[in-house]
Design a protein around this motif. Structure first.
Motif, PDB file in Angstrom:
ATOM      1  N   ASP A  48      -1.402  -1.971  -8.296  1.00 36.38           N
ATOM      2  CA  ASP A  48      -2.435  -2.473  -7.762  1.00 36.38           C
ATOM      3  C   ASP A  48      -2.464  -3.640  -7.216  1.00 36.38           C
ATOM      4  OD1 ASP A  48      -5.367  -2.365  -7.811  1.00 36.38           O
ATOM      5  OD2 ASP A  48      -5.589  -2.132  -9.988  1.00 36.38           O
ATOM      6  N   GLU A  49      -3.545  -4.303  -6.258  1.00 36.23           N
ATOM      7  CA  GLU A  49      -3.659  -5.508  -5.787  1.00 36.23           C
ATOM      8  C   GLU A  49      -5.011  -5.765  -5.423  1.00 36.23           C
ATOM      9  OE1 GLU A  49      -3.187  -3.635  -1.099  1.00 36.23           O
ATOM     10  OE2 GLU A  49      -1.710  -3.784  -2.223  1.00 36.23           O
ATOM     11  N   ASP A  50      -5.098  -7.000  -5.282  1.00 36.58           N
ATOM     12  CA  ASP A  50      -6.245  -7.719  -5.012  1.00 36.58           C
ATOM     13  C   ASP A  50      -6.110  -9.002  -3.715  1.00 36.58           C
ATOM     14  OD1 ASP A  50      -8.838  -8.814  -4.624  1.00 36.58           O
ATOM     15  OD2 ASP A  50      -9.144  -9.628  -6.750  1.00 36.58           O
ATOM     16  N   ALA A  51      -6.452  -8.794  -2.543  1.00 36.51           N
ATOM     17  CA  ALA A  51      -6.196  -9.383  -1.633  1.00 36.51           C
ATOM     18  C   ALA A  51      -6.955  -9.474  -0.338  1.00 36.51           C
ATOM     19  CB  ALA A  51      -4.519  -9.090  -1.330  1.00 36.51           C
ATOM     20  N   ILE A  52      -7.004 -10.516   0.245  1.00 38.18           N
ATOM     21  CA  ILE A  52      -7.717 -10.645   1.501  1.00 38.18           C
ATOM     22  C   ILE A  52      -7.549  -9.636   2.667  1.00 38.18           C
ATOM     23  CG2 ILE A  52      -7.751 -13.190   1.115  1.00 38.18           C
ATOM     24  CD1 ILE A  52      -5.869 -13.623   3.497  1.00 38.18           C
ATOM     25  N   GLY A  53      -6.083  -9.011   2.402  1.00 37.20           N
ATOM     26  CA  GLY A  53      -5.668  -8.105   3.216  1.00 37.20           C
ATOM     27  C   GLY A  53      -4.711  -6.940   2.536  1.00 37.20           C
ATOM     28  N   PRO A  54      -4.516  -5.865   3.206  1.00 41.63           N
ATOM     29  CA  PRO A  54      -3.687  -4.783   2.789  1.00 41.63           C
ATOM     30  C   PRO A  54      -2.254  -5.422   2.446  1.00 41.63           C
ATOM     31  CG  PRO A  54      -4.457  -3.889   4.384  1.00 41.63           C
ATOM     32  CD  PRO A  54      -4.878  -5.334   4.563  1.00 41.63           C
ATOM     33  N   LEU A  55      -1.887  -4.988   1.198  1.00 38.70           N
ATOM     34  CA  LEU A  55      -0.298  -5.392   0.852  1.00 38.70           C
ATOM     35  C   LEU A  55       0.456  -4.265   0.735  1.00 38.70           C
ATOM     36  CD1 LEU A  55      -1.001  -8.211  -1.982  1.00 38.70           C
ATOM     37  CD2 LEU A  55      -0.102  -8.363   0.319  1.00 38.70           C
ATOM     38  N   TRP A  56       0.945  -3.695  -0.442  1.00 36.65           N
ATOM     39  CA  TRP A  56       1.786  -2.452  -0.600  1.00 36.65           C
ATOM     40  C   TRP A  56       1.287  -1.459  -1.656  1.00 36.65           C
ATOM     41  CZ3 TRP A  56       3.571  -7.508  -1.126  1.00 36.65           C
ATOM     42  CH2 TRP A  56       3.957  -8.058   0.042  1.00 36.65           C
ATOM     43  N   LYS A  57      -0.159  -1.494  -1.969  1.00 39.53           N
ATOM     44  CA  LYS A  57      -0.673  -0.896  -3.146  1.00 39.53           C
ATOM     45  C   LYS A  57      -0.061   0.836  -2.852  1.00 39.53           C
ATOM     46  CE  LYS A  57      -4.720   0.536  -5.821  1.00 39.53           C
ATOM     47  NZ  LYS A  57      -6.049   0.243  -6.078  1.00 39.53           N
ATOM     48  N   GLY A  58       0.360   1.348  -4.063  1.00 37.30           N
ATOM     49  CA  GLY A  58       0.961   2.633  -3.913  1.00 37.30           C
ATOM     50  C   GLY A  58       2.279   2.958  -3.733  1.00 37.30           C
ATOM     51  N   LEU A  59       3.037   1.954  -3.189  1.00 35.00           N
ATOM     52  CA  LEU A  59       4.538   2.006  -2.512  1.00 35.00           C
ATOM     53  C   LEU A  59       5.486   1.801  -3.746  1.00 35.00           C
ATOM     54  CD1 LEU A  59       3.960   0.596   0.956  1.00 35.00           C
ATOM     55  CD2 LEU A  59       3.856   3.060   0.314  1.00 35.00           C
ATOM     56  N   ARG A  60       6.752   2.499  -3.691  1.00 35.66           N
ATOM     57  CA  ARG A  60       7.780   1.910  -4.385  1.00 35.66           C
ATOM     58  C   ARG A  60       8.984   1.370  -3.517  1.00 35.66           C
ATOM     59  NH1 ARG A  60       4.922   5.871  -6.911  1.00 35.66           N
ATOM     60  NH2 ARG A  60       5.092   5.884  -9.345  1.00 35.66           N
ATOM     61  N   PHE A  61       9.844   0.526  -3.900  1.00 34.55           N
ATOM     62  CA  PHE A  61      10.635  -0.037  -3.287  1.00 34.55           C
ATOM     63  C   PHE A  61      11.825  -0.199  -4.231  1.00 34.55           C
ATOM     64  CE2 PHE A  61       6.782  -1.835  -1.420  1.00 34.55           C
ATOM     65  CZ  PHE A  61       7.015  -1.582  -0.086  1.00 34.55           C
ATOM     66  N   PRO A  62      13.198   0.133  -3.944  1.00 35.11           N
ATOM     67  CA  PRO A  62      14.341  -0.326  -4.853  1.00 35.11           C
ATOM     68  C   PRO A  62      14.327  -1.636  -5.515  1.00 35.11           C
ATOM     69  CG  PRO A  62      15.034   0.744  -2.745  1.00 35.11           C
ATOM     70  CD  PRO A  62      13.442   0.470  -2.377  1.00 35.11           C
ATOM     71  N   MET A  63      14.647  -1.490  -6.567  1.00 34.37           N
ATOM     72  CA  MET A  63      14.908  -2.863  -7.396  1.00 34.37           C
ATOM     73  C   MET A  63      15.387  -3.872  -6.650  1.00 34.37           C
ATOM     74  SD  MET A  63      13.117  -2.792 -10.359  1.00 34.37           S
ATOM     75  CE  MET A  63      14.003  -3.959 -11.653  1.00 34.37           C
TER      76      MET A  63
END
Length: 578
Positions: free
Chosen positions: A68-83
């Protein structure tokens, strides 16, 4: 000196942030789902740190899930990245906060991923220090270095988030375990305290589902008993029947208790013929009384009461059941006396009585008075407590008088209703008496609507053994088809829950099809109160599963007997003992 206003501003800002943090912690303590936690945290992270964006990251095995996110522009909501390839993974793996003033100068940052966003600076803290559940990130569109105070606020938020997530996980695990348990486990006090809403739904469903097989077992035992030659085997059969009755009573009690504790009971007050309600209670409980060698009588003049007949029925069922249970010899009497404004209904017995010192405690939950003649029945001591609660919902007061060794009387006073204008009705008790005086050569035809194959088979065999004709159908459409083919039943007996419909709808359509008020019995394992209210409104008898065979046959025999004249409700009539 110039520094003082700046320092005061910082102190004020810190105080406001702490106040906001306290509110957020309270909100998190009430959160009941991960989605609710995410919504609280993403908003609070930005507000506490004055950041341009915030992300809520969950650990998903070896991946970071930007949930989830709350920001002035898109971030990475819904994406998965390796640790190993993202900064949230670094914070979780190293179990500590990280502050980055310029994301493009830090080798831990995947620059290509960040170029698609507004982010220039960030701070990231893990959620839980021991084994991180995730991370909370905050971001700025301009170069900015988060100070120690901002990081501490963010870490405090993360710690509160960890506790909230653990609480939700514990609740989820508890609910999962409850769903896998039996009705007995559902009734356990721990579940009642920690999962009231879930227990209510589960208990209602399990209550109905358990009654279905109990009904078929009870009916088969009733059919088997007369053919057992050995007294020892007949006694074993009787013990099995008593065990089923005890389980049935326990299910009734537990459901009543849960509805009371959950505040689900609401009185639906209306005017109704009191005699009809009390007569049905007598008919349904007389076989149990006679099995103990007791008389169960009703003495009253016709009158109209104003109350909720479904809830009132449970009051008198409990009082009559208690009276029969604790009376070894003699009789149980239901007596209704009307005045100009009210009608007083009393249930009296010649039982063991109640000691004076116990009278003030008998309405407490789980209390059972000790008495030299008291033979413990295996109950929970909840019957009178439930009576008291139901009476409270109805706005009534329960009076009690008792003498040890002589008997007890429990009474309630009901307001009178307006006289009902209706055609003379069949007295259930009088019809039963007429039937016993003049047996019929050929039993009437019963239309049985039941989708449970075992119950349908057992009930069909029982009715045939008593001389009734029986037509068994599994649902609404099949019942109407039989009527189209010329079936003329004397009574319809139907389950409440049927595929695509319910028993009340079946009764209404059958009556409409035949063009007459066909006597009807609603036969159900549903104890929620809905079936009782609908049965009362439809003017049909109500039997709860599992019902003993004698009770079922008695009700059907009474309903299918020739109608006898009855006094109109408004006409004065002398007191009559039946």
């Amino acid at each position: 000196m110039a520094l003082e206003p700046i320092q005061q501003q910082r102190r004020d800002a810190h105080a406001k942030a702490m106040e906001r943090l306290v509110v957020v912690v309270q909100e998190l303590s009430y959160a009941r789902s991960l989605a609710a936690i995410q919504e609280i945290v993403r908003r609070a992270a930005r507000e506490l740190t004055q950041a341009d964006g915030a992300a809520f990251v969950l650990r998903d095995g070896e991946f970071c899930h930007y949930a989830d996110e709350d920001a002035i522009g898109p971030l990475w909501k819904g994406l998965r990245f390796p640790m190993q390839s993202c900064i949230s993974g670094w914070a979780m793996l190293n179990r500590r906060a990280v502050v980055i003033e310029d994301v493009y100068l830090d080798p831990r940052i995947p620059h290509d991923v960040y170029r698609r966003t507004f982010v220039k600076s960030l701070a990231m803290v893990p959620i839980r220090g021991g084994a991180p559940l995730g991370a909370i990130g905050i971001y700025w569109a301009q170069r900015h270095r988060a100070d120690d105070e901002a990081v501490r606020l963010l870490q405090a938020l993360a710690d509160a988030t960890a506790l909230a997530m653990e609480n939700v996980e514990m609740r989820t695990q508890l609910e999962r375990r409850v769903l896998e348990r039996t009705a007995e486990a559902v009734a356990a006090r721990e579940i009642a305290e920690r999962a009231d809403a879930l227990k209510t739904r589960l208990l209602s469903a399990a209550n109905h589902d358990l009654r279905q097989p109990l009904q078929s077992v009870k009916t088969y035992l009733a059919l088997l008993a007369p053919d057992l030659a050995s007294p020892e085997k007949r006694e074993l059969c009787a013990r099995a029947q008593r065990s089923i009755e005890a389980m049935d009573e326990l299910l009734d009690t537990l459901l009543d208790l849960q509805r009371i504790q959950g505040g689900q009971l609401r009185a639906a007050l209306r005017d109704f013929a009191l005699a009809e309600l009390l007569e049905r209670i007598v008919v349904e409980n007389r076989p149990r009384a006679e099995a103990k060698g007791l008389r169960l009588d009703l003495r009253m003049a016709p009158c109209v009461a104003h109350s909720d007949p479904a809830l009132l029925r449970r009051v008198f069922e409990n009082l009559v059941g208690n009276a029969i249970r604790y009376t070894a010899a003699g009789h149980v009497l239901i007596e209704a006396e009307a005045t100009a404004q009210a009608v007083r209904v009393a249930v009296s017995d010649t039982g063991i009585g109640i000691p004076d010192e116990a009278l003030e405690r008998i309405f407490e939950a789980y209390y059972q008075a000790e008495h030299p003649a008291h033979v413990r029945s295996g109950g929970l001591g909840l019957g009178l407590s439930i009576v008291q609660h139901l009476a409270g919902v109805l706005g009534l007061r329960v009076e009690v008088r008792s003498t040890p060794g002589i008997g007890s009387t429990f009474a309630v006073e009901l307001p009178l209703g307006a006289p009902l204008v209706a055609a003379p009705r069949l007295s259930v008790l009088a019809a039963g008496a007429a039937l016993r005086r003049a047996p019929r050569a050929e039993g009437p035809l019963v239309l049985l609507v039941e989708d449970d194959a075992a119950i349908a088979d057992a009930t069909r065999l029982l009715m045939r053994s008593a001389g009734f004709g029986v037509c068994v159908v599994s649902g609404f459409a099949a019942a109407l088809q039989q009527l189209d083919e010329g079936l003329q039943p004397a009574v319809v007996v139907t389950d409440f829950r049927l595929p695509g419909s319910n028993g009340i709808e079946v009764i209404g359509r059958v009556r409409e099809k035949l063009g007459r008020e066909l006597p009807a019995v609603l036969f159900t394992g549903d104890m929620s109160g809905q079936a009782a209210r609908m049965a009362t409104q439809a003017g049909c008898a109500l039997l709860h599963k599992p019902s003993d065979a004698e009770r079922l046959l008695t009700v059907i025999e009474a309903l299918t007997s020739a109608p006898l004249p009855a006094e109109p409700p408004a006409s004065p009539a002398p007191s009559l003992a039946i």
